[in-house]
Motif scaffolding. Structure first.
Motif, mmCIF file in Angstrom:
data_model
loop_
_atom_site.group_PDB
_atom_site.id
_atom_site.type_symbol
_atom_site.label_atom_id
_atom_site.label_comp_id
_atom_site.label_asym_id
_atom_site.label_seq_id
_atom_site.Cartn_x
_atom_site.Cartn_y
_atom_site.Cartn_z
ATOM 1 N N LEU A 156 -5.562 -0.224 1.513
ATOM 2 C CA LEU A 156 -4.613 1.044 2.573
ATOM 3 C C LEU A 156 -4.179 0.550 4.142
ATOM 4 O O LEU A 156 -5.075 0.212 4.656
ATOM 5 C CB LEU A 156 -4.906 1.785 2.664
ATOM 6 N N THR A 157 -2.754 0.575 4.546
ATOM 7 C CA THR A 157 -2.160 0.531 6.122
ATOM 8 C C THR A 157 -2.573 1.742 6.280
ATOM 9 O O THR A 157 -2.452 1.795 7.634
ATOM 10 C CB THR A 157 -1.386 0.215 6.108
ATOM 11 N N ASP B 62 5.563 12.693 -10.467
ATOM 12 C CA ASP B 62 6.382 11.378 -9.843
ATOM 13 C C ASP B 62 6.793 11.459 -8.344
ATOM 14 O O ASP B 62 7.702 10.794 -7.702
ATOM 15 C CB ASP B 62 8.071 12.258 -10.654
ATOM 16 N N GLN B 63 7.068 12.934 -7.715
ATOM 17 C CA GLN B 63 6.846 13.097 -6.660
ATOM 18 C C GLN B 63 6.035 12.028 -5.467
ATOM 19 O O GLN B 63 6.206 11.203 -4.991
ATOM 20 C CB GLN B 63 6.357 14.753 -5.578
ATOM 21 N N LEU B 64 4.578 11.877 -6.342
ATOM 22 C CA LEU B 64 3.092 11.650 -5.868
ATOM 23 C C LEU B 64 3.498 9.603 -5.723
ATOM 24 O O LEU B 64 3.045 8.523 -5.289
ATOM 25 C CB LEU B 64 2.123 11.652 -6.252
ATOM 26 N N VAL B 65 4.101 9.050 -7.449
ATOM 27 C CA VAL B 65 4.654 8.101 -7.909
ATOM 28 C C VAL B 65 5.855 7.845 -6.361
ATOM 29 O O VAL B 65 5.967 6.382 -5.566
ATOM 30 C CB VAL B 65 5.673 7.443 -9.463
ATOM 31 N N ARG B 66 7.005 8.636 -6.137
ATOM 32 C CA ARG B 66 7.363 7.771 -5.861
ATOM 33 C C ARG B 66 6.980 7.858 -3.819
ATOM 34 O O ARG B 66 7.463 6.639 -3.178
ATOM 35 C CB ARG B 66 8.355 8.746 -4.968
ATOM 36 N N LEU B 67 5.816 8.365 -3.612
ATOM 37 C CA LEU B 67 5.478 8.404 -2.326
ATOM 38 C C LEU B 67 4.127 7.011 -2.586
ATOM 39 O O LEU B 67 4.060 6.399 -1.530
ATOM 40 C CB LEU B 67 4.538 9.695 -2.151
ATOM 41 N N MET B 68 4.051 6.543 -3.195
ATOM 42 C CA MET B 68 2.918 5.483 -3.539
ATOM 43 C C MET B 68 4.068 4.601 -3.183
ATOM 44 O O MET B 68 4.211 3.274 -2.744
ATOM 45 C CB MET B 68 2.713 5.369 -4.780
ATOM 46 N N GLY C 26 3.858 1.423 -0.775
ATOM 47 C CA GLY C 26 4.223 -0.277 -0.897
ATOM 48 C C GLY C 26 2.652 0.143 -1.799
ATOM 49 O O GLY C 26 2.256 -1.358 -1.905
ATOM 50 N N ILE C 27 2.148 0.719 -2.223
ATOM 51 C CA ILE C 27 1.097 0.925 -2.667
ATOM 52 C C ILE C 27 0.907 0.302 -4.376
ATOM 53 O O ILE C 27 1.874 0.786 -4.978
ATOM 54 C CB ILE C 27 0.700 2.111 -2.922
ATOM 55 N N THR C 28 1.341 -0.824 -4.867
ATOM 56 C CA THR C 28 1.418 -1.150 -5.914
ATOM 57 C C THR C 28 0.587 -0.486 -7.293
ATOM 58 O O THR C 28 0.222 -0.812 -8.428
ATOM 59 C CB THR C 28 1.198 -2.887 -6.198
ATOM 60 N N ASN C 29 -1.194 -0.402 -7.277
ATOM 61 C CA ASN C 29 -2.105 0.073 -8.083
ATOM 62 C C ASN C 29 -2.636 1.616 -7.679
ATOM 63 O O ASN C 29 -2.943 1.621 -6.402
ATOM 64 C CB ASN C 29 -3.425 -1.080 -7.660
ATOM 65 N N TYR C 30 -2.455 1.980 -8.451
ATOM 66 C CA TYR C 30 -2.462 3.530 -8.403
ATOM 67 C C TYR C 30 -2.660 4.087 -9.083
ATOM 68 O O TYR C 30 -2.198 3.453 -10.599
ATOM 69 C CB TYR C 30 -1.786 3.767 -7.303
#
Length: 343
Positions: free
Chosen positions: A49-50, A188-194, A198-202
């Motif tokens: 994570l950044t 879906d809100q959490l997916v947009r946050l990811m 730039g988080i691609t593995n979640y």
């Protein structure tokens, strides 16, 4: 329909996140959990994570808190509650996210012939499954008929202009309940946050709605288990690899009340005004978004096995249905669902 903002709270959700089966992590992974919408959320991220875990959790909590402020029927000052309290036909301003939920609900409501109806709140409340949680007893036919006078998707209009989105009703006592789509919307809100980070593995979940992308800490695809419709929490029916899609499960087998030896499910059929009586006990839907999956699972649940399967095949939906039989349970799925199964 599920009455709570979270089907997970009602224990009708039948999804479990599979934990890693060995300790040989090949990537760092963090797990964040919390409460929202009357249920629990979980966010699992693999990779570096950044920002700190604490910072990410604060952003997650703020995002889900805003969703509650918009669509919760348990908060008297939410946008949705204020709309329900309003008894005029004047259009009321609503946030864009809430408009997206309404639009999805209207479309699925039409496609299911009214089986998925977000205006069914008066009936849900009448049967004791609403936010008031009053003493449960079987209402009279007169009470049911009276409640049905205040429902119907045709009485709800979504408007849009240069100023934003608006919601209008032509029945003063109409009570809109978005709980059947709330978990999917939250996911879906959490997916947009990811995506923004730039988080691609979640793997993210809210109650019974889940979405995942990429790989876990063992560098393997995330997998989700569909639970058997029993009281055993770890009874796995099937495993799926979501491949970036959303999944949601609706069930009728845990939230109910009994009177005079008869069981009454929380899933209300808007057409009859009564709890469903057919043998379908669980519906799992995989769709491009968790909101879409969350809307379809409830509508198909109301329809029953044969009608649900026919409609799912017509629409090309990825659907898994579990029905009660004399010998236990039987499952059937569409060809689209098979593509997600882990053999």
């Amino acid at each position: 329909m599920a009455n709570s903002i979270a089907k997970g709270l009602l224990l009708s959700a039948a999804l479990m996140l599979l934990a890693a089966c060995n300790d040989a992590n090949t990537r760092p992974q963090i797990d964040i959990e919390g409460k929202t919408m009357g249920t629990f959320y979980s966010v699992k991220v693999s990779g570096t994570l950044t920002e700190s875990k604490q910072q990410l959790q604060q952003e997650i909590d703020a995002l889900l808190e805003q969703a509650n402020d918009d669509i919760s029927t348990y908060r008297p000052d939410s946008v949705l509650s204020r709309f329900n309290q309003n008894t005029t036909a004047e259009p009321q301003p609503i946030p864009r996210g809430m408009a997206d939920i309404i639009l999805t609900a209207q479309r699925i409501g039409r496609d299911t012939g009214g089986a998925m109806d977000i205006t069914v709140g008066p009936l849900v409340n009448l049967w004791g499954f609403g936010p008031d949680k009053r003493a449960v007893k079987v209402p009279s036919q007169q009470q049911i008929d009276a409640a049905r006078q205040h429902i119907g998707l045709q009485h709800l209009k979504l408007l849009s202009d240069s100023r934003g989105e608006w919601l209008q009703k032509d029945l003063p006592e109409m009570y809109v309940d978005l709980s059947t789509l709330g978990e999917g919307y939250g996911v879906d809100q959490l997916v947009r946050l990811m995506a923004r980070k730039g988080i691609t593995n979640y793997l993210v979940s809210v109650g019974g709605a889940v979405s995942s992308r990429g790989v876990n800490g063992q560098n393997k695809p995330w997998r989700v288990a569909i639970q058997k419709p029993t009281d055993r929490e770890n009874a796995v029916q099937a495993l799926v690899d979501l491949q970036g899609y959303g999944i949601s499960t609706a069930g009728s087998y845990r939230n109910y009340f009994e009177q005079d030896g008869q069981r009454y499910s929380h899933v209300i059929d808007p057409v009859t005004g009564r709890p469903i009586t057919h043998k379908l006990v669980s519906v799992t839907v995989i769709a491009p978004t968790a909101l879409e999956a969350d809307g379809w699972d409830t509508g198909l649940m109301v329809l029953g096995t044969e009608k649900a399967l026919k409609l799912a095949e017509e629409k090309g939906l990825a659907v898994y249905l579990i029905s009660k039989t004399d010998d236990g349970f039987s499952a059937v799925m569409t060809p689209q669902f098979k593509a997600f199964l882990v053999q």
